[in-house]
Design an enzyme around this catalytic site. Structure first.
Site, PDB file in Angstrom:
ATOM      1  N   ARG A 106      16.337  10.994  25.281  1.00  0.00           N
ATOM      2  CA  ARG A 106      17.716  10.525  25.001  1.00  0.00           C
ATOM      3  C   ARG A 106      18.398   9.947  26.234  1.00  0.00           C
ATOM      4  NH1 ARG A 106      17.544  15.375  22.330  1.00  0.00           N
ATOM      5  NH2 ARG A 106      17.231  15.137  20.089  1.00  0.00           N
TER       6      ARG A 106
ATOM      7  N   LYS B  41      22.062  -4.472  30.900  1.00  0.00           N
ATOM      8  CA  LYS B  41      21.365  -4.898  29.674  1.00  0.00           C
ATOM      9  C   LYS B  41      19.878  -4.668  29.871  1.00  0.00           C
ATOM     10  CE  LYS B  41      24.332  -8.537  27.777  1.00  0.00           C
ATOM     11  NZ  LYS B  41      24.400  -9.975  27.445  1.00  0.00           N
TER      12      LYS B  41
ATOM     13  N   GLU C 292      20.217 -19.328  39.182  1.00  0.00           N
ATOM     14  CA  GLU C 292      21.247 -18.350  38.794  1.00  0.00           C
ATOM     15  C   GLU C 292      22.255 -18.179  39.947  1.00  0.00           C
ATOM     16  OE1 GLU C 292      21.258 -17.353  35.688  1.00  0.00           O
ATOM     17  OE2 GLU C 292      19.164 -17.428  35.009  1.00  0.00           O
TER      18      GLU C 292
ATOM     19  N   LYS D 141      28.099 -11.112  39.738  1.00  0.00           N
ATOM     20  CA  LYS D 141      27.649 -10.646  38.424  1.00  0.00           C
ATOM     21  C   LYS D 141      28.272  -9.287  38.107  1.00  0.00           C
ATOM     22  CE  LYS D 141      24.452  -9.818  34.940  1.00  0.00           C
ATOM     23  NZ  LYS D 141      23.176 -10.031  34.323  1.00  0.00           N
TER      24      LYS D 141
ATOM     25  N   GLU E 222      31.090  -7.929  26.405  1.00  0.00           N
ATOM     26  CA  GLU E 222      31.166  -9.335  26.045  1.00  0.00           C
ATOM     27  C   GLU E 222      32.177  -9.593  24.940  1.00  0.00           C
ATOM     28  OE1 GLU E 222      27.156 -10.757  26.426  1.00  0.00           O
ATOM     29  OE2 GLU E 222      27.732 -12.672  25.544  1.00  0.00           O
TER      30      GLU E 222
ATOM     31  N   ARG F   7      32.174 -12.470  30.189  1.00  0.00           N
ATOM     32  CA  ARG F   7      30.738 -12.236  30.428  1.00  0.00           C
ATOM     33  C   ARG F   7      29.914 -13.404  29.885  1.00  0.00           C
ATOM     34  NH1 ARG F   7      27.326  -6.523  30.342  1.00  0.00           N
ATOM     35  NH2 ARG F   7      25.409  -7.446  31.134  1.00  0.00           N
TER      36      ARG F   7
ATOM     37  N   ASN G 294      26.524 -17.419  30.867  1.00  0.00           N
ATOM     38  CA  ASN G 294      25.574 -18.275  30.155  1.00  0.00           C
ATOM     39  C   ASN G 294      25.797 -19.759  30.416  1.00  0.00           C
ATOM     40  OD1 ASN G 294      23.836 -16.474  28.955  1.00  0.00           O
ATOM     41  ND2 ASN G 294      25.254 -16.057  27.280  1.00  0.00           N
TER      42      ASN G 294
ATOM     43  N   HIS H 292      23.081 -22.232  29.823  1.00  0.00           N
ATOM     44  CA  HIS H 292      22.034 -21.518  29.089  1.00  0.00           C
ATOM     45  C   HIS H 292      21.853 -21.979  27.641  1.00  0.00           C
ATOM     46  CE1 HIS H 292      21.811 -19.034  32.604  1.00  0.00           C
ATOM     47  NE2 HIS H 292      20.962 -18.180  32.059  1.00  0.00           N
TER      48      HIS H 292
ATOM     49  N   HIS I 256      18.127 -22.549  26.752  1.00  0.00           N
ATOM     50  CA  HIS I 256      17.362 -21.834  25.726  1.00  0.00           C
ATOM     51  C   HIS I 256      16.632 -22.800  24.800  1.00  0.00           C
ATOM     52  CE1 HIS I 256      20.180 -18.216  26.510  1.00  0.00           C
ATOM     53  NE2 HIS I 256      19.034 -18.035  27.132  1.00  0.00           N
TER      54      HIS I 256
ATOM     55  N   HIS J 149      12.405 -19.880  33.149  1.00  0.00           N
ATOM     56  CA  HIS J 149      13.799 -19.770  32.721  1.00  0.00           C
ATOM     57  C   HIS J 149      14.751 -20.484  33.695  1.00  0.00           C
ATOM     58  CE1 HIS J 149      17.485 -18.080  31.148  1.00  0.00           C
ATOM     59  NE2 HIS J 149      17.761 -17.584  32.339  1.00  0.00           N
TER      60      HIS J 149
HETATM   61  N1  LIG Z   1      18.598  -7.734  31.728  1.00  0.00           N
HETATM   62  C1  LIG Z   1      19.169  -8.869  32.050  1.00  0.00           C
HETATM   63  O1  LIG Z   1      20.388  -8.959  32.154  1.00  0.00           O
HETATM   64  C2  LIG Z   1      18.292 -10.052  32.315  1.00  0.00           C
HETATM   65  C3  LIG Z   1      18.846 -11.217  32.869  1.00  0.00           C
HETATM   66  C4  LIG Z   1      18.001 -12.279  33.157  1.00  0.00           C
HETATM   67  C5  LIG Z   1      16.638 -12.179  32.896  1.00  0.00           C
HETATM   68  N2  LIG Z   1      16.137 -11.024  32.353  1.00  0.00           N
HETATM   69  C6  LIG Z   1      14.693 -10.885  32.086  1.00  0.00           C
HETATM   70  O2  LIG Z   1      14.006 -10.970  33.327  1.00  0.00           O
HETATM   71  C7  LIG Z   1      12.657 -11.374  33.065  1.00  0.00           C
HETATM   72  C8  LIG Z   1      12.233 -12.399  34.096  1.00  0.00           C
HETATM   73  O3  LIG Z   1      12.290 -11.800  35.362  1.00  0.00           O
HETATM   74  P1  LIG Z   1      11.594 -12.449  36.653  1.00  0.00           P
HETATM   75  O4  LIG Z   1      11.914 -13.877  36.719  1.00  0.00           O
HETATM   76  O5  LIG Z   1      11.914 -11.573  37.792  1.00  0.00           O
HETATM   77  O6  LIG Z   1      10.043 -12.422  36.264  1.00  0.00           O
HETATM   78  P2  LIG Z   1       8.875 -11.348  36.455  1.00  0.00           P
HETATM   79  O7  LIG Z   1       9.374  -9.965  36.435  1.00  0.00           O
HETATM   80  O8  LIG Z   1       7.856 -11.712  35.448  1.00  0.00           O
HETATM   81  O9  LIG Z   1       8.327 -11.687  37.917  1.00  0.00           O
HETATM   82  C9  LIG Z   1       7.730 -12.934  38.165  1.00  0.00           C
HETATM   83  C10 LIG Z   1       6.396 -12.789  38.879  1.00  0.00           C
HETATM   84  O10 LIG Z   1       6.627 -12.473  40.247  1.00  0.00           O
HETATM   85  C11 LIG Z   1       5.851 -11.341  40.624  1.00  0.00           C
HETATM   86  N3  LIG Z   1       6.577 -10.700  41.705  1.00  0.00           N
HETATM   87  C12 LIG Z   1       7.653  -9.897  41.619  1.00  0.00           C
HETATM   88  N4  LIG Z   1       8.140  -9.639  42.829  1.00  0.00           N
HETATM   89  C13 LIG Z   1       7.349 -10.262  43.713  1.00  0.00           C
HETATM   90  C14 LIG Z   1       7.367 -10.401  45.126  1.00  0.00           C
HETATM   91  N5  LIG Z   1       8.338  -9.856  45.862  1.00  0.00           N
HETATM   92  N6  LIG Z   1       6.385 -11.122  45.712  1.00  0.00           N
HETATM   93  C15 LIG Z   1       5.416 -11.730  44.961  1.00  0.00           C
HETATM   94  N7  LIG Z   1       5.387 -11.664  43.631  1.00  0.00           N
HETATM   95  C16 LIG Z   1       6.345 -10.939  43.013  1.00  0.00           C
HETATM   96  C17 LIG Z   1       5.705 -10.558  39.377  1.00  0.00           C
HETATM   97  O11 LIG Z   1       4.600  -9.676  39.443  1.00  0.00           O
HETATM   98  C18 LIG Z   1       5.519 -11.661  38.350  1.00  0.00           C
HETATM   99  O12 LIG Z   1       4.185 -12.098  38.357  1.00  0.00           O
HETATM  100  C19 LIG Z   1      12.634 -11.900  31.632  1.00  0.00           C
HETATM  101  O13 LIG Z   1      11.976 -10.967  30.822  1.00  0.00           O
HETATM  102  C20 LIG Z   1      14.106 -11.965  31.247  1.00  0.00           C
HETATM  103  O14 LIG Z   1      14.315 -11.730  29.874  1.00  0.00           O
HETATM  104  C21 LIG Z   1      16.943  -9.988  32.065  1.00  0.00           C
HETATM  105 ZN   LIG Z   2      19.584 -16.867  33.090  1.00  0.00          ZN
END
Ligand SMILES: NC(=O)c1ccc[n+]([C@@H]2O[C@H](COP(=O)([O-])OP(=O)(O)OC[C@H]3O[C@@H](n4cnc5c(N)ncnc54)[C@H](O)[C@@H]3O)[C@@H](O)[C@H]2O)c1
Ligand SMILES: [Zn+2]
Length: 367
Positions: A112, A134, A176, A218, A228, A233, A237, A240, A244, A257
């Site tokens: 939980r 989130k 971003e 942020k 939101e 908030r 976007n 975005h 998207h 992205h």
């Molecule tokens: N929760 C939220 O508010 C929110 C906001 C934006 C995006 N997201 C999510 O975030 C995700 C994308 O995150 P991301 O872009 O970090 O991608 P990711 O987590 O897939 O990382 C990208 C790549 O970089 C590698 N990596 C990570 N740190 C590293 C480092 N220091 N050196 C070398 N390689 C490294 C990872 O292993 C991976 O292969 C998506 O799933 C998206 O939906 C969430």
């Molecule tokens: Zn984004």
């Protein structure tokens, strides 16, 4: 609304035990990595945990978006139960947005809910996904459909982790960062304009300043409009709605992205100007910043230039974030001030903005 304590520094894990204790966190932590972050940062982190008197359990998932799945979560729950992890533990997510979202999802649901601590290792995670609470996994019908609001107790940001991150990921995260300048802070936007190259080359103090300011922006927006409801908030976007659609068109594979967001912001700048909200000089300044983004072999840019504008619009309409088939746009009133447009935008105006953006990327004068 209380948001997390955000700590930015190098090494950010110095004094970790004491920090946990002052935040009421036990020194029993499940550490989640993906394969890459385990290899890059695992041993040093375990060394710190040992020195700081922690008990820990290590978990690793494949380094891909597919790890944000119910199956992956289920497997991790099992490993945690088998290791006798109970409510007195917390979870430390060490990785990019994939690890952060999955780790947060598990922490929000396990027993939980146990506390989550974010240790982001990508620029996107440091400035965006680790902040705001989130957390989600994907469903075959769409990304991030199953999740929670689960605020991290701590967000520990160490820009030095970015040294191993591929350039393409740096540029992705940078979009971003630039977004925060556009929506909230013109002075920050000017700073980014002057130091764009320093930041993408990870030069200090510019890098840390950019990361810190983005994370704070942020957090501030989230704090003022957590669920939101006021539209604030939603300004996160910016760019975005277009992005998207582009990501969908690229089948979520051929475009990162952040790449889609930088192109989406070009479209959104034109739309803001075309609808009479943004003046010409601001449009041009904004475009000059967005023109600095470089992606591999011009591939991303070429893909966008070749996109059929009405096909992109259709893909935007089929994105899950639509409300009653109406697209919601975040526009700029001026550099540093965004708003969520309440009224409907005609399809022609959307297409016009996309066409303008294509001209811009073709290097022709789109004004
Ligand atoms: N929760 C939220 O508010 C929110 C906001 C934006 C995006 N997201 C999510 O975030 C995700 C994308 O995150 P991301 O872009 O970090 O991608 P990711 O987590 O897939 O990382 C990208 C790549 O970089 C590698 N990596 C990570 N740190 C590293 C480092 N220091 N050196 C070398 N390689 C490294 C990872 O292993 C991976 O292969 C998506 O799933 C998206 O939906 C969430
Ligand atoms: Zn984004």
């Amino acid at each position: 609304m209380d948001v997390s304590t955000i700590k930015v520094g190098t090494p950010v894990t110095a004094g970790l035990g004491k920090l946990f204790q002052t935040h009421g966190l036990s020194l029993k932590t499940v550490v989640l990595f993906d394969e890459h972050t385990r290899k890059l940062f695992g041993d040093a982190l375990f060394e710190t945990l040992r020195e700081e008197g922690f008990q820990w359990k290590e978990l690793v998932v494949p380094a891909r978006e597919a790890s944000k799945s119910f199956n992956a979560a289920y497997r991790l729950y099992s490993l945690m139960i088998e290791a006798d992890v109970d409510r007195s533990w917390n979870l430390l997510a060490c990785g990019g947005g994939v690890v952060g979202d999955l780790g947060g999802f598990i922490a929000a649901s396990y027993f939980r809910g146990i506390p989550v601590i974010q240790l982001p290792t990508t620029l996107l995670a440091m400035t965006d996904s680790s902040i705001g609470g989130k957390v989600a996994i994907n469903h075959p019908h769409g990304k991030n459909l199953i999740g929670f609001f689960h605020i991290p107790e701590l967000v520990l940001i160490d820009p030095a982790y970015l040294r191993t991150l591929p350039k393409r990921e740096i540029f992705g995260g940078m979009s971003e960062v630039v977004k925060y300048g556009f929506i909230a802070d013109e002075a920050f936007l000017s700073f980014l304009d002057s130091h764009f190259n320093d930041i993408v080359q990870l030069k200090e103090p510019f890098l840390t300043e950019a990361v810190r300011k983005s994370a704070d922006t942020k957090a501030d927006v989230v704090k003022k409009d957590f669920r939101e409801t006021t539209g604030l908030r939603a300004t996160l976007n910016f760019g975005h709605t277009f992005a998207h659609g582009l990501e969908k068109l690229a089948e979520y594979r051929h475009m990162r992205h952040g790449e889609a967001v930088s192109i989406g912001m070009v479209c959104a700048l034109f739309l803001s100007r075309n609808l009479g909200y943004l003046d010409q000089a601001s449009l041009e300044k904004g475009l000059s910043i967005l023109g600095r983004f470089r992606y591999p072999r011009g591939l991303v840019k070429r893909r966008f230039i070749e996109v059929d504008s009405s096909e992109l619009l259709e893909n935007m309409l089929s994105d899950k974030k639509k409300l009653d088939k109406k697209l919601r746009f975040v526009l700029l009133k001026k550099l540093g001030e965004a708003f969520l447009l309440e009224k409907n935008v005609e399809n022609e105006a959307v297409i016009q903005a996309i066409d303008n953006a294509k001209q811009f990327f073709k290097g022709k004068n789109p004004y």
